[in-house]
Design an enzyme around this catalytic site. Sequence first.
Site, PDB file in Angstrom:
ATOM      1  N   LYS A  13      67.284  13.311 116.204  1.00 41.37           N
ATOM      2  CA  LYS A  13      68.712  13.339 116.523  1.00 41.37           C
ATOM      3  C   LYS A  13      69.158  14.746 116.939  1.00 41.37           C
ATOM      4  O   LYS A  13      68.400  15.719 116.807  1.00 41.37           O
ATOM      5  CB  LYS A  13      69.494  12.856 115.302  1.00 41.37           C
ATOM      6  CG  LYS A  13      69.148  11.424 114.844  1.00 41.37           C
ATOM      7  CD  LYS A  13      70.064  10.998 113.701  1.00 41.37           C
ATOM      8  CE  LYS A  13      69.581   9.752 112.991  1.00 41.37           C
ATOM      9  NZ  LYS A  13      70.532   9.312 111.940  1.00 41.37           N
ATOM     10  N   TYR A  53      73.046   1.484 118.209  1.00 40.08           N
ATOM     11  CA  TYR A  53      73.629   1.307 116.876  1.00 40.08           C
ATOM     12  C   TYR A  53      74.436   0.005 116.746  1.00 40.08           C
ATOM     13  O   TYR A  53      75.264  -0.115 115.844  1.00 40.08           O
ATOM     14  CB  TYR A  53      74.507   2.512 116.535  1.00 40.08           C
ATOM     15  CG  TYR A  53      73.697   3.728 116.081  1.00 40.08           C
ATOM     16  CD1 TYR A  53      72.731   3.624 115.080  1.00 40.08           C
ATOM     17  CD2 TYR A  53      73.926   4.993 116.631  1.00 40.08           C
ATOM     18  CE1 TYR A  53      72.000   4.728 114.659  1.00 40.08           C
ATOM     19  CE2 TYR A  53      73.190   6.105 116.208  1.00 40.08           C
ATOM     20  CZ  TYR A  53      72.235   5.955 115.223  1.00 40.08           C
ATOM     21  OH  TYR A  53      71.511   7.047 114.796  1.00 40.08           O
ATOM     22  N   PHE A  61      80.976   3.968 108.999  1.00 38.12           N
ATOM     23  CA  PHE A  61      80.374   5.164 109.591  1.00 38.12           C
ATOM     24  C   PHE A  61      79.989   4.984 111.063  1.00 38.12           C
ATOM     25  O   PHE A  61      79.469   5.899 111.684  1.00 38.12           O
ATOM     26  CB  PHE A  61      79.147   5.604 108.780  1.00 38.12           C
ATOM     27  CG  PHE A  61      78.076   4.540 108.629  1.00 38.12           C
ATOM     28  CD1 PHE A  61      77.083   4.386 109.578  1.00 38.12           C
ATOM     29  CD2 PHE A  61      78.072   3.694 107.516  1.00 38.12           C
ATOM     30  CE1 PHE A  61      76.103   3.419 109.445  1.00 38.12           C
ATOM     31  CE2 PHE A  61      77.087   2.718 107.371  1.00 38.12           C
ATOM     32  CZ  PHE A  61      76.103   2.576 108.342  1.00 38.12           C
ATOM     33  N   ARG A  89      58.774   5.057 108.397  1.00 41.96           N
ATOM     34  CA  ARG A  89      59.951   4.958 107.507  1.00 41.96           C
ATOM     35  C   ARG A  89      59.703   5.746 106.210  1.00 41.96           C
ATOM     36  O   ARG A  89      60.590   6.440 105.716  1.00 41.96           O
ATOM     37  CB  ARG A  89      60.252   3.496 107.152  1.00 41.96           C
ATOM     38  CG  ARG A  89      60.762   2.648 108.294  1.00 41.96           C
ATOM     39  CD  ARG A  89      62.174   2.913 108.688  1.00 41.96           C
ATOM     40  NE  ARG A  89      63.160   2.610 107.659  1.00 41.96           N
ATOM     41  CZ  ARG A  89      64.470   2.719 107.841  1.00 41.96           C
ATOM     42  NH1 ARG A  89      64.951   3.112 109.018  1.00 41.96           N
ATOM     43  NH2 ARG A  89      65.320   2.439 106.872  1.00 41.96           N
ATOM     44  N   THR A  95      67.878   7.109 103.482  1.00 40.23           N
ATOM     45  CA  THR A  95      68.990   7.389 104.410  1.00 40.23           C
ATOM     46  C   THR A  95      69.835   8.563 103.944  1.00 40.23           C
ATOM     47  O   THR A  95      70.190   9.437 104.725  1.00 40.23           O
ATOM     48  CB  THR A  95      69.884   6.129 104.524  1.00 40.23           C
ATOM     49  OG1 THR A  95      69.064   5.030 104.929  1.00 40.23           O
ATOM     50  CG2 THR A  95      71.007   6.336 105.538  1.00 40.23           C
ATOM     51  N   ARG A 106      63.555  13.885 105.465  1.00 33.77           N
ATOM     52  CA  ARG A 106      64.922  14.077 104.962  1.00 33.77           C
ATOM     53  C   ARG A 106      64.927  14.826 103.637  1.00 33.77           C
ATOM     54  O   ARG A 106      65.818  15.631 103.368  1.00 33.77           O
ATOM     55  CB  ARG A 106      65.629  12.720 104.861  1.00 33.77           C
ATOM     56  CG  ARG A 106      65.952  12.129 106.242  1.00 33.77           C
ATOM     57  CD  ARG A 106      66.319  10.670 106.152  1.00 33.77           C
ATOM     58  NE  ARG A 106      66.759  10.122 107.431  1.00 33.77           N
ATOM     59  CZ  ARG A 106      66.962   8.830 107.655  1.00 33.77           C
ATOM     60  NH1 ARG A 106      66.730   7.944 106.681  1.00 33.77           N
ATOM     61  NH2 ARG A 106      67.368   8.407 108.835  1.00 33.77           N
ATOM     62  N   ASN A 116      70.842  13.655 109.113  1.00 30.54           N
ATOM     63  CA  ASN A 116      69.565  13.320 108.469  1.00 30.54           C
ATOM     64  C   ASN A 116      68.400  13.285 109.458  1.00 30.54           C
ATOM     65  O   ASN A 116      67.347  12.732 109.183  1.00 30.54           O
ATOM     66  CB  ASN A 116      69.688  12.024 107.657  1.00 30.54           C
ATOM     67  CG  ASN A 116      70.003  10.824 108.503  1.00 30.54           C
ATOM     68  OD1 ASN A 116      70.072  10.898 109.722  1.00 30.54           O
ATOM     69  ND2 ASN A 116      70.197   9.685 107.845  1.00 30.54           N
ATOM     70  N   HIS A 119      66.017   9.006 113.347  1.00 30.24           N
ATOM     71  CA  HIS A 119      66.143   7.552 113.287  1.00 30.24           C
ATOM     72  C   HIS A 119      64.745   6.977 113.406  1.00 30.24           C
ATOM     73  O   HIS A 119      63.930   7.476 114.191  1.00 30.24           O
ATOM     74  CB  HIS A 119      66.996   7.020 114.452  1.00 30.24           C
ATOM     75  CG  HIS A 119      66.835   5.539 114.642  1.00 30.24           C
ATOM     76  ND1 HIS A 119      67.602   4.627 113.945  1.00 30.24           N
ATOM     77  CD2 HIS A 119      65.945   4.814 115.380  1.00 30.24           C
ATOM     78  CE1 HIS A 119      67.197   3.392 114.276  1.00 30.24           C
ATOM     79  NE2 HIS A 119      66.204   3.485 115.143  1.00 30.24           N
ATOM     80  N   GLU A 130      64.273  -1.699 120.319  1.00 28.75           N
ATOM     81  CA  GLU A 130      64.595  -0.286 120.524  1.00 28.75           C
ATOM     82  C   GLU A 130      63.654   0.357 121.549  1.00 28.75           C
ATOM     83  O   GLU A 130      64.086   1.169 122.370  1.00 28.75           O
ATOM     84  CB  GLU A 130      64.547   0.459 119.189  1.00 28.75           C
ATOM     85  CG  GLU A 130      65.700   0.066 118.269  1.00 28.75           C
ATOM     86  CD  GLU A 130      65.585   0.606 116.847  1.00 28.75           C
ATOM     87  OE1 GLU A 130      66.446   0.251 116.025  1.00 28.75           O
ATOM     88  OE2 GLU A 130      64.633   1.360 116.561  1.00 28.75           O
TER      89      GLU A 130
HETATM   90  O1  CDP Z   1      68.624   5.765 109.413  1.00 26.77           O
HETATM   91  P1  CDP Z   1      68.448   4.692 108.367  1.00 26.77           P
HETATM   92  O2  CDP Z   1      67.749   3.477 108.896  1.00 26.77           O
HETATM   93  O3  CDP Z   1      67.820   5.247 107.124  1.00 26.77           O
HETATM   94  O4  CDP Z   1      69.927   4.258 107.909  1.00 26.77           O
HETATM   95  P2  CDP Z   1      70.895   3.104 108.448  1.00 26.77           P
HETATM   96  O5  CDP Z   1      71.384   2.341 107.289  1.00 26.77           O
HETATM   97  O6  CDP Z   1      70.251   2.342 109.565  1.00 26.77           O
HETATM   98  O7  CDP Z   1      72.132   3.926 109.032  1.00 26.77           O
HETATM   99  C1  CDP Z   1      72.058   4.563 110.288  1.00 26.77           C
HETATM  100  C2  CDP Z   1      72.565   5.980 110.144  1.00 26.77           C
HETATM  101  O8  CDP Z   1      73.941   5.963 109.804  1.00 26.77           O
HETATM  102  C3  CDP Z   1      71.906   6.806 109.060  1.00 26.77           C
HETATM  103  O9  CDP Z   1      70.685   7.400 109.447  1.00 26.77           O
HETATM  104  C4  CDP Z   1      72.979   7.852 108.800  1.00 26.77           C
HETATM  105  O10 CDP Z   1      72.935   8.890 109.780  1.00 26.77           O
HETATM  106  C5  CDP Z   1      74.269   7.065 108.997  1.00 26.77           C
HETATM  107  N1  CDP Z   1      74.831   6.584 107.736  1.00 26.77           N
HETATM  108  C6  CDP Z   1      75.801   7.346 107.109  1.00 26.77           C
HETATM  109  O11 CDP Z   1      76.162   8.405 107.602  1.00 26.77           O
HETATM  110  N2  CDP Z   1      76.357   6.915 105.930  1.00 26.77           N
HETATM  111  C7  CDP Z   1      75.952   5.768 105.364  1.00 26.77           C
HETATM  112  N3  CDP Z   1      76.479   5.372 104.212  1.00 26.77           N
HETATM  113  C8  CDP Z   1      74.962   4.987 105.984  1.00 26.77           C
HETATM  114  C9  CDP Z   1      74.416   5.422 107.180  1.00 26.77           C
HETATM  115 MG    MG Z   2      68.406   2.165 110.439  1.00 24.52          MG
END
Ligand code: CDP
Ligand code: MG
Length: 157
Positions: A13, A53, A61, A89, A95, A106, A116, A119, A130
């Site tokens: 990112k 997204y 968010f 992952r 996350t 992370r 973070n 992705h 994707e």
């Molecule tokens: O990236 P990851 O798959 O771990 O998380 P996600 O649930 O798919 O959410 C996408 C992105 O949204 C995360 O990587 C965070 O940057 C953001 N996010 C956030 O800022 N606050 C949250 N409570 C959940 C997600």
């Molecule tokens: Mg995700």
Amino acid sequence: MTENVQRTLIVLKPDAVQRAIAGELLARFERRGLRLAALRLLKVERPLAEKHYAVHQGKFFYEELVKTISTSPVVVAVLEGPNAIAVVRAMVGATRPHEAAPGTIRGDYALVGLRNLVHASDAPETAAAEIALWFPEGVVAYARDVERWMTDEGAPS
Ligand code: CDP
Ligand code: MG
């Protein structure tokens, strides 16, 4: 033993590129043994960010997420190898960085959710969608000699 070879997509990112650690993070995946199947650097326009997204549309968010990924260039790659989706992952970590284990990206480099760094696709279906979204021209299929030292392919049976 039959290997479950998969392809997965990562986005380093804007925070990774701005902090000048994109190469360092990419190197972690290479060092693990994963093969680069596609790679590009680009500034993300809003329509692409929204498609990427789409699963988060409506969440609190979502708007910040779409804006954040569009602020500055990202590095996007397809990584390939046995169980690549789960492996990547696990390497990326939880996350919310304060919950991410040390040793994960992370857990080693990040502090807050919107910064973070990476992705990573979370399932075979999302990985396929994707990869098609970010690399509509397709990926590059090839083999490396070193693979027989990292996969079951070259192991004595
Ligand atoms: O990236 P990851 O798959 O771990 O998380 P996600 O649930 O798919 O959410 C996408 C992105 O949204 C995360 O990587 C965070 O940057 C953001 N996010 C956030 O800022 N606050 C949250 N409570 C959940 C997600
Ligand atoms: Mg995700």
